[in-house]
Design an enzyme around this catalytic site. Structure first.
Site, PDB file in Angstrom:
ATOM      1  N   HIS A 155      10.447  -9.422  -3.067  1.00  0.00           N
ATOM      2  CA  HIS A 155       9.786  -8.223  -2.764  1.00  0.00           C
ATOM      3  C   HIS A 155      10.720  -7.690  -1.670  1.00  0.00           C
ATOM      4  CE1 HIS A 155       7.880  -6.663  -6.784  1.00  0.00           C
ATOM      5  NE2 HIS A 155       8.046  -8.033  -6.883  1.00  0.00           N
ATOM      6  N   ASP A 363      13.278  -3.377   5.546  1.00  0.00           N
ATOM      7  CA  ASP A 363      12.273  -3.239   3.854  1.00  0.00           C
ATOM      8  C   ASP A 363      12.749  -4.503   2.742  1.00  0.00           C
ATOM      9  OD1 ASP A 363       9.888  -2.385   2.902  1.00  0.00           O
ATOM     10  OD2 ASP A 363       9.436  -0.888   4.332  1.00  0.00           O
TER      11      ASP A 363
HETATM   12  C1  GDG Z   1       6.618  -4.848  -0.810  1.00  0.00           C
HETATM   13  C2  GDG Z   1       7.994  -4.770  -0.324  1.00  0.00           C
HETATM   14  C3  GDG Z   1       8.706  -3.455  -1.750  1.00  0.00           C
HETATM   15  C4  GDG Z   1       0.159   2.564   1.437  1.00  0.00           C
HETATM   16  N1  GDG Z   1      -0.849   3.465   1.620  1.00  0.00           N
HETATM   17  C5  GDG Z   1      -1.777   3.634   0.828  1.00  0.00           C
HETATM   18  C6  GDG Z   1      -1.215   3.519  -0.731  1.00  0.00           C
HETATM   19  N2  GDG Z   1      -0.325   2.924  -0.304  1.00  0.00           N
HETATM   20  C7  GDG Z   1       0.873   1.927  -1.075  1.00  0.00           C
HETATM   21  C8  GDG Z   1       1.924   2.717  -0.960  1.00  0.00           C
HETATM   22  C9  GDG Z   1       3.054   2.096  -2.019  1.00  0.00           C
HETATM   23  C10 GDG Z   1       2.721   1.181  -2.036  1.00  0.00           C
HETATM   24  O1  GDG Z   1       1.255   0.829  -1.406  1.00  0.00           O
HETATM   25  C11 GDG Z   1       3.818   0.436  -0.765  1.00  0.00           C
HETATM   26  O2  GDG Z   1       4.745   0.399  -1.241  1.00  0.00           O
HETATM   27  P1  GDG Z   1       5.908  -0.556   0.014  1.00  0.00           P
HETATM   28  O3  GDG Z   1       7.374  -0.496  -0.826  1.00  0.00           O
HETATM   29  O4  GDG Z   1       5.953   0.635   0.720  1.00  0.00           O
HETATM   30  O5  GDG Z   1       5.393  -1.163   1.064  1.00  0.00           O
HETATM   31  P2  GDG Z   1       4.812  -2.895   0.857  1.00  0.00           P
HETATM   32  O6  GDG Z   1       3.476  -2.863   0.426  1.00  0.00           O
HETATM   33  O7  GDG Z   1       5.189  -3.588   1.845  1.00  0.00           O
HETATM   34  O8  GDG Z   1       5.312  -4.260  -0.506  1.00  0.00           O
HETATM   35  C12 GDG Z   1       8.596  -3.761  -0.144  1.00  0.00           C
HETATM   36  C13 GDG Z   1       7.008  -3.330  -2.569  1.00  0.00           C
HETATM   37  O9  GDG Z   1       6.439  -4.692  -1.729  1.00  0.00           O
HETATM   38  C14 GDG Z   1       7.400  -2.866  -3.893  1.00  0.00           C
HETATM   39  O10 GDG Z   1       8.896  -4.673  -4.592  1.00  0.00           O
HETATM   40  O11 GDG Z   1       9.631  -1.724  -1.962  1.00  0.00           O
HETATM   41  O12 GDG Z   1       9.608  -3.617   0.097  1.00  0.00           O
HETATM   42  O13 GDG Z   1       7.457  -5.227   1.541  1.00  0.00           O
HETATM   43  O14 GDG Z   1       3.460   2.171  -3.279  1.00  0.00           O
HETATM   44  O15 GDG Z   1       1.643   4.727  -1.557  1.00  0.00           O
HETATM   45  N3  GDG Z   1      -1.698   4.089  -1.723  1.00  0.00           N
HETATM   46  C15 GDG Z   1      -2.841   4.116  -0.590  1.00  0.00           C
HETATM   47  N4  GDG Z   1      -3.942   4.318  -0.609  1.00  0.00           N
HETATM   48  C16 GDG Z   1      -2.983   4.227   0.530  1.00  0.00           C
HETATM   49  O16 GDG Z   1      -3.828   4.453   1.982  1.00  0.00           O
HETATM   50  N5  GDG Z   1      -3.718   4.512  -2.667  1.00  0.00           N
END
Ligand code: GDG
Length: 477
Positions: A155, A363
């Site tokens: 990921h 990322d």
């Molecule tokens: C890893 C990789 C890759 C965030 N704050 C809140 C919240 N979130 C949710 C977002 C989003 C998720 O968390 C974050 O996803 P990301 O993709 O931005 O980042 P990582 O957590 O680092 O994930 C990344 C991912 O895996 C998938 O393969 O894209 O690059 O690092 O869905 O909405 N959700 C809620 N409250 C928050 O305060 N409910």
């Protein structure tokens, strides 16, 4: 259809509703359809590594929850996974905190998980392992005699060969990866990085662009950009609760626009640079005083790791200095929320924000960028300002792409986003929306499983073309 076996660091709650978050729900749906197993850590912080896992049967799915001791959690999870692999794979060798006990725990926990999982496997299961916590799992399964197809999806980014070579245990990690039949990455850059490493180190023989042979094994490496449940998220964005509606009405009356950022509080997300860029925007455009505000939600994670505590202090200091300098009695330019907010609140918040500001330093993909696009109103959409170093930038080329290290450039693009005429906003958003809806979570999942199902065989053309050792000299001389 083969049963599906999903292995992730933490086992998902298979009874949770669709509102709990996209990816786990998508994978759980696939499991419910095909039948199978979800195996992972139970989330308890004081268990016993190797203790009999808890098995819960829900329809055709077995949820197998394994236990970890507090010591292994500190060494395997916070230590090796999050203080060695996470910084290393995000190109931050300066933050790698390599310790022998971290490494020992990482390999041992993977071996224990492999032994525990092995007992539950059927001969034609399709096994899908997720993320950097579990790189060695396939190797240990193979040692135990597992012949099933095993796929791995990373990921997070995969670092360039030069950078990886400077990291402790890189050979052991790459050798462990070679036990998979399919390795999926988020981007072409990641695919290229592993490919170059394998070619340069002559670790495996390349059969075609995406296929390598290693001993008697065939390995395929490919790009599978992850998506979100775009339709579900778009629906959620329309249903704002009263407080969100009132906040939006208030801003509309005041003619005030909102920039939004949402991340786990992580040094890879570029938050200090983002805060500074907003400060620079206000400095260079005094006319924006009281006309724009920036809402940053940064939910805490991995707080026991020093680098995470450091960034939190830095952000609090920056928030204080930006607000101290620019705020007025009736306007707070930067609102920084250091806790998670519910998903059904964040979706309408994205929709009500005129700019999505997503600027990680590195990322894997960044789902927030895709969620922001899905949440917008097509007739009057906001503008996505996106880091060139987010995996999402490979697909979402109609966003305003920025270098997250360049504060002036980010301030300029923020200004451009705020000023962008409706026609251009609509045009860019329509293109982005189409991509986000097309390459959604379901498409990602199906494409990975389709390739995994056919994996493990050498490409037909290359088998025919393959030169036997004795023939190579004869032909080339
Ligand atoms: C890893 C990789 C890759 C965030 N704050 C809140 C919240 N979130 C949710 C977002 C989003 C998720 O968390 C974050 O996803 P990301 O993709 O931005 O980042 P990582 O957590 O680092 O994930 C990344 C991912 O895996 C998938 O393969 O894209 O690059 O690092 O869905 O909405 N959700 C809620 N409250 C928050 O305060 N409910």
């Amino acid at each position: 259809m083969s049963r599906l076996v999903i292995v992730s660091n933490r086992v998902a709650d298979l009874r949770a509703g669709a509102h709990s978050g996209g990816l786990a729900v998508g994978l759980a749906d696939a499991l419910k359809e095909r039948g199978g197993i979800w195996f992972g850590w139970d989330g308890e912080e004081d268990g016993t590594t190797g203790a009999e896992p808890q098995v819960e049967t829900i329809g055709k799915v077995e949820r197998i929850a394994a236990s970890l001791s507090a010591e292994d959690l500190a060494n395997y999870y916070l230590g090796y996974a999050n203080s060695v692999l996470w910084p290393m794979f995000h190109y931050r060798l300066d933050l790698v905190d390599y310790q022998t006990e971290f490494s020992e725990s990482y390999w041992r926990v993977n071996e224990t998980f492999a032994r525990q999982l092995m007992r539950f496997l059927n001969p034609d299961d399709l096994i899908w392992v997720h993320d950097y916590h579990l790189i060695p799992l396939a190797g240990f399964l193979r040692q135990l005699g597992c012949r099933q197809k095993i796929g791995f999806f990373l990921h997070i980014p995969f670092p360039p060969s030069d950078l990886l070579s400077a990291a402790p245990e890189h050979t052991r990690l790459v050798d462990a990866l070679l036990n998979y039949d399919l390795i999926g990455f988020q981007t072409q850059t990641d695919v290229n990085n592993l490919r170059h490493y394998l070619v340069e180190s002559a670790t495996a023989e390349q059969l075609d662009e995406n296929t390598f042979s290693f001993g008697d094994r065939i390995l395929r490496i490919d790009r599978f950009p992850i998506g979100i449940d775009a339709a579900g998220f778009a629906d959620m964005a329309i249903e704002a609760d009263d407080e969100v509606v009132m906040d939006q009405m208030r801003r509309r009356i005041l003619g005030r626009r909102q920039i939004i950022g949402l991340d786990r509080l992580d040094y890879s997300k570029g938050l200090p640079e983002r805060f500074k860029a907003f400060g620079r925007l206000l400095e260079q455009h005094p006319e924006l005083s009281k006309k724009v505000s920036f809402l940053q939600v940064a939910s805490p994670t991995r707080e026991a790791v020093d680098a995470y505590a450091d960034i939190r202090i830095e952000l609090e200091t920056l928030t204080g200095s930006i607000n101290g300098r620019f705020a007025d009695f009736n306007w707070t330019p930067l609102r920084y929320i250091n806790r998670a907010i519910p998903r059904e609140v964040l979706a309408p918040l994205y929709r009500g924000s005129q700019v999505g500001f997503v600027t990680p330093l590195r990322d894997g993909m960044n789902l927030v960028a895709k969620e922001y696009v899905a949440a917008q109103k097509p007739s009057d959409p906001g503008v996505l300002v996106l880091s060139q170093f987010a995996g999402a930038a490979e697909e979402l080329t109609e966003a305003l792409i920025v270098n997250p290290y360049d504060i002036d450039e980010m301030a300029r693009q923020l200004h451009r986003a705020l000023e962008m005429p409706l026609d251009e906003r609509r045009e860019r958003h329509a293109a982005l929306r189409q991509k986000v809806f097309q390459q959604d979570a379901r498409a990602w999942l199906n494409s990975f499983l389709n390739v995994l199902e056919g994996a493990g065989a050498a490409p037909a053309k290359d088998l025919a073309d393959q030169v036997l050792p004795g023939e190579r000299t004869a032909q080339s001389s």
